[in-house]
Design an enzyme around this catalytic site. Structure first.
Site, PDB file in Angstrom:
ATOM      1  N   CYS A   1       0.789  -1.237   0.000  1.00 28.10           N
ATOM      2  CA  CYS A   1       0.000   0.000   0.000  1.00 28.10           C
ATOM      3  C   CYS A   1       0.820   1.284   0.000  1.00 28.10           C
ATOM      4  O   CYS A   1       0.660   2.109  -0.889  1.00 28.10           O
ATOM      5  CB  CYS A   1      -0.936   0.018   1.204  1.00 28.10           C
ATOM      6  SG  CYS A   1      -2.250  -1.183   1.056  1.00 28.10           S
TER       7      CYS A   1
HETATM    8  C1  UDX Z   1      -0.838  -0.133   5.560  1.00 25.36           C
HETATM    9  C2  UDX Z   1      -1.826   0.717   6.376  1.00 25.36           C
HETATM   10  O1  UDX Z   1      -1.411   0.779   7.750  1.00 25.36           O
HETATM   11  C3  UDX Z   1      -3.229   0.164   6.256  1.00 25.36           C
HETATM   12  O2  UDX Z   1      -4.133   0.996   6.964  1.00 25.36           O
HETATM   13  C4  UDX Z   1      -3.571   0.127   4.770  1.00 25.36           C
HETATM   14  O3  UDX Z   1      -4.857  -0.307   4.546  1.00 25.36           O
HETATM   15  C5  UDX Z   1      -2.587  -0.752   4.023  1.00 25.36           C
HETATM   16  O4  UDX Z   1      -1.268  -0.244   4.225  1.00 25.36           O
HETATM   17  P1  UDX Z   1       0.437  -2.441   5.898  1.00 25.36           P
HETATM   18  O5  UDX Z   1       0.994  -2.230   4.532  1.00 25.36           O
HETATM   19  O6  UDX Z   1      -0.048  -3.787   6.272  1.00 25.36           O
HETATM   20  O7  UDX Z   1      -0.768  -1.425   6.170  1.00 25.36           O
HETATM   21  O8  UDX Z   1       1.620  -2.081   6.920  1.00 25.36           O
HETATM   22  P2  UDX Z   1       1.886  -1.040   8.091  1.00 25.36           P
HETATM   23  O9  UDX Z   1       1.882  -1.715   9.385  1.00 25.36           O
HETATM   24  O10 UDX Z   1       1.081   0.179   7.963  1.00 25.36           O
HETATM   25  O11 UDX Z   1       3.416  -0.686   7.762  1.00 25.36           O
HETATM   26  C6  UDX Z   1       3.799  -0.149   6.498  1.00 25.36           C
HETATM   27  C7  UDX Z   1       5.301  -0.035   6.419  1.00 25.36           C
HETATM   28  O12 UDX Z   1       5.772   0.975   7.306  1.00 25.36           O
HETATM   29  C8  UDX Z   1       6.038  -1.322   6.828  1.00 25.36           C
HETATM   30  O13 UDX Z   1       7.138  -1.500   5.990  1.00 25.36           O
HETATM   31  C9  UDX Z   1       6.464  -1.048   8.247  1.00 25.36           C
HETATM   32  O14 UDX Z   1       7.587  -1.778   8.629  1.00 25.36           O
HETATM   33  C10 UDX Z   1       6.755   0.446   8.165  1.00 25.36           C
HETATM   34  N1  UDX Z   1       6.651   1.120   9.456  1.00 25.36           N
HETATM   35  C11 UDX Z   1       5.464   1.181  10.100  1.00 25.36           C
HETATM   36  C12 UDX Z   1       7.773   1.700  10.037  1.00 25.36           C
HETATM   37  O15 UDX Z   1       8.873   1.653   9.471  1.00 25.36           O
HETATM   38  N2  UDX Z   1       7.641   2.336  11.230  1.00 25.36           N
HETATM   39  C13 UDX Z   1       6.453   2.417  11.895  1.00 25.36           C
HETATM   40  O16 UDX Z   1       6.421   3.027  12.986  1.00 25.36           O
HETATM   41  C14 UDX Z   1       5.337   1.814  11.319  1.00 25.36           C
END
Ligand code: UDX
Length: 455
Positions: free
Chosen positions: A289
């Site tokens: 996403c």
């Molecule tokens: C995301 C959105 O959170 C969700 O609402 C949407 O519908 C789809 O995309 P997701 O892709 O499952 O969900 O992952 P998410 O937990 O949001 O993390 C996204 C990326 O950011 C990951 O690579 C994660 O490792 C990174 N991340 C997240 C960080 O580096 N630091 C953080 O504090 C949070």
């Protein structure tokens, strides 16, 4: 024409004369989003048919087998199947025919130019339109797939109208109901949404979608189609910005030395205007996403002659962020040529088997370019990563990955990394560990030279 639905968030109340206790729902596309959504709707008492073009997926789901890794998903699927209210079919028309509300949950993958591929959305709309041509009664077609503002009104509605010979807003309803599901907690997020956003073409469509969520305690926002579409992009763009902001400060903290970026984030979070959640620094964001959505909205703005400075910066930092670990590795080893480097965590984040846009891919490629021998290990990912970066050796277990390694880089946030102790790294030739996700327990790592991104 979209109609504006006034007001901000509100909490839904059942309105007996307008809502039915049970809605017949068809869900087109049973991937990450469609399946979790179908499971939740069935548990809330609705009659749900999940339709997918893949016979393999449908066969597996009917047998209670899930097709992708997601904690809690097999149990939740089993529970929903046991209610007798959830079924699966490859017959998309047959699923749509009796449905009151049809959810479009198909993929909108990125194209090479950063725009999104709408072919599956168009196909679903064409199929549902054909069904509506002969079916009596009123249906609300609801887009859950992530689509750019204007797509539901400008692409989906005309496709439905062409195929059905009917008029949106009169003969059928139209809505946008974005999903906010995170991989790794998709079931919980589907069952307990923190908010419900419904963009609707008219009041009738809004009520039909609201009725599905009537048993859920969550603030609900009703708005028009385009705004709901934009809320999804703005949410992901904002969250990606938070991550890039935290990463930027981790990098800046490293240039100063003696500062722990988590303490900085904790400190800024004491300001009531700043929410410190989702600001854990790392090697960049990945997944299906964030990169795709931020790119798509930035490219769409650009094509409207608005080049977004902020989103461009968020993406460009994300491109180079994995290289921070390479820089730290080079500082520790001087040269990476011929060195054996282990990467722990290959999926884009812990709790997922998804390697789409995983930062481990550019990380591994950069290490290989520097002449390193790269070995990867992940609790669930194996062959997919091997296919993505064939020159990486993917180990079956942690100790094989670390055996004789000169350096180890922790890339993602699997909870098991937190449990690692000094003894787990004993097999390394040189016990140098770069914590790129700030997840290791520093106190437990006796005998290891630990370098943490962001201090
Ligand atoms: C995301 C959105 O959170 C969700 O609402 C949407 O519908 C789809 O995309 P997701 O892709 O499952 O969900 O992952 P998410 O937990 O949001 O993390 C996204 C990326 O950011 C990951 O690579 C994660 O490792 C990174 N991340 C997240 C960080 O580096 N630091 C953080 O504090 C949070």
């Amino acid at each position: 024409m979209d109609r504006e639905h006034g007001g901000g968030p509100r909490t839904l109340k059942a309105i007996p004369e307008l809502t039915r206790p049970m809605t017949r729902v068809a869900i087109i596309g049973t991937g990450h989003v469609g399946l979790a959504t179908a499971i939740a709707f069935a548990q809330w008492g609705h009659e749900v048919v999940g339709a997918d073009v893949s016979e393999k997926i449908v066969g597996d789901l009917r047998a209670g087998k899930t097709t992708h890794y997601e904690p809690g998903l097999p149990d939740a699927l089993g529970r929903s199947l046991a209610t007798g209210r959830l079924s699966f079919t490859t017959d998309v028309e047959g699923a749509a025919l009796p449905a009151d509300v049809v959810f479009v949950c198909v993929g909108t993958p990125p194209k090479k130019d950063g725009s999104i591929d709408l072919s599956q959305v168009r196909k679903a709309a064409g199929t549902v339109g054909l069904v509506m041509r002969s079916a009596p009664g009123y249906k609300v077609v609801t887009v859950k797939s992530t689509v750019l503002p204007g797509t539901t009104g400008g692409v989906v509605q005309p496709a439905l109208e062409r195929a059905s010979g009917k008029k949106g807003g009169t003969d059928f309803g139209l809505a946008v109901n974005p999903e906010f599901l995170r991989e790794g907690s998709a079931v919980n997020d589907a069952l307990h949404p923190d908010r419900i956003v419904i963009g609707a073409i008219d009041e009738r469509s809004l009520r039909a979608v609201e009725a599905i969520y009537v048993s859920v305690q969550a603030p609900t926002m009703a708005t028009n189609l385009r705004t709901a579409e934009m809320i999804k992009y703005a949410t992901n763009a904002f969250l990606a910005t938070k991550v890039s902001f935290a990463n930027e400060f981790a990098n800046i903290c490293d240039t100063f030395g003696g500062i722990n970026v988590d303490d900085v984030i904790e400190g800024i979070g004491l300001d009531p205007r700043i929410n410190p959640k989702f600001m854990k620094a790392g090697l960049g964001f990945g997944g299906s996403c964030f990169p795709k959505d931020v790119q798509a909205i930035a490219a769409a703005a650009h094509s409207r002659r608005y080049p977004s400075r902020i989103l461009t910066a968020v993406l460009s930092l994300n491109e180079v962020q994995p290289l921070r670990a390479v820089r730290l590795a080079e500082t520790a080893l001087v040269s990476l040529r011929g060195r054996r480097v282990a990467i722990l965590g290959l999926s884009f984040k812990g709790g997922s088997d998804d390697i789409r846009e995983s930062r481990a891919v550019p990380l591994a490629r950069a290490l290989l370019r520097k002449g390193a021998k790269v070995v990867g290990y992940d609790p669930v990912v194996r062959d997919e990563f091997q296919k993505a970066v064939p020159r990486v050796e993917v180990a079956n277990d942690l100790s094989t990955a670390l055996e004789a390694a000169d350096l180890c880089i922790v890339h993602n946030d699997w909870p098991q990394w937190r449990e690692l102790k000094g003894a787990d790294f004993q097999g390394m030739r040189r016990k140098i560990v770069i914590d790129g996700r700030r997840i290791l327990n520093r106190q437990a790592l006796n005998g290891v030279r630990l370098i943490v991104l962001g201090g």
